[in-house]
Structure formats: C-alpha cells, structure tokens
Design an enzyme around this catalytic site. Sequence first.
Site, mmCIF file in Angstrom:
data_model
loop_
_atom_site.group_PDB
_atom_site.id
_atom_site.type_symbol
_atom_site.label_atom_id
_atom_site.label_comp_id
_atom_site.label_asym_id
_atom_site.label_seq_id
_atom_site.Cartn_x
_atom_site.Cartn_y
_atom_site.Cartn_z
ATOM 1 N N TYR A 1 -151.508 32.991 -135.889
ATOM 2 C CA TYR A 1 -151.788 31.559 -135.890
ATOM 3 C C TYR A 1 -153.205 31.296 -136.394
ATOM 4 C CZ TYR A 1 -152.044 26.748 -134.148
ATOM 5 O OH TYR A 1 -152.190 25.394 -134.046
ATOM 6 N N LYS B 1 -154.439 29.247 -139.835
ATOM 7 C CA LYS B 1 -155.342 28.091 -139.798
ATOM 8 C C LYS B 1 -156.564 28.328 -140.684
ATOM 9 C CE LYS B 1 -152.774 25.672 -137.194
ATOM 10 N NZ LYS B 1 -152.076 24.516 -137.728
ATOM 11 N N ALA C 1 -154.081 16.746 -125.099
ATOM 12 C CA ALA C 1 -153.164 16.486 -123.985
ATOM 13 C C ALA C 1 -151.840 15.953 -124.517
ATOM 14 C CB ALA C 1 -153.801 15.503 -123.006
ATOM 15 N N THR C 2 -150.923 16.850 -124.728
ATOM 16 C CA THR C 2 -149.581 16.512 -125.186
ATOM 17 C C THR C 2 -148.581 17.146 -124.223
ATOM 18 O OG1 THR C 2 -149.423 18.491 -126.558
ATOM 19 C CG2 THR C 2 -150.301 16.496 -127.614
#
Length: 111
Positions: free
Chosen positions: A15, A19, A49-50
């Site tokens: 990951y 990126k 914050a999801t």
Amino acid sequence: MCGLIVTQPQNNTCYIASKGALHMMTKSLACAWAKFNVRVNAVAPGYIATDMLDRFKTDNAIWHDRWIQQTPLGRMGTPEEIASAVLYLASDASSYCTGTILSADGGYTSL
C-alpha cells in the site's frame, strides 16, 4: 500520507509503495501538462473518521489508539476536511500550485 512516510504499527508495504508511486505520478504529470496550463495536484489524507476506520475502534483498538496518539491534533480528520483540501486545489486560490502533494493529516507526517 502513506506516500510520504511509513505508518505504524500495521505492515502495509504494498500500500505504501503504491501511494509513493501516485505521488511521483502526480509530480511527473504536473511537469508534462504544465505547458497546456493543466495543473495536477494530490491530497495525502491522514486517518479519516469513516465507517471503515471506525471498525478499528473495536476490531483493532491498539492500532486505532496508536494512530490517535501519533496525530498531533489528537483526532482523526473528517471527510469534510478532506473535501475542503480538494476544493482548495481545484480552485483559483491554488492557481500557482502544480505537482503539489497536500498533506491533510492532523500533523501526522510532521513527527
């Protein structure tokens, strides 16, 4: 932010590498398209914050707590705060920005 630093405690090498590649693609496209007056920028958000990250409060509280502790502002960001960063980069207010990676991470990458 994973294109700028190695995050801890999770192991997410692939990951992070992807990126970093996106950051360099942003810079390369900015140089290639500048002659056409096209700006290319990116936002590097911190922990937001999801629903996906809220699961970590119970499923992996150690990671969640560490993320908050390592964020100088002491909290996760909101989707609206990331939208504001995108709006800035899409507006004339950033007309001299191209190849910019805008960190919106509560200071996480400052440590």
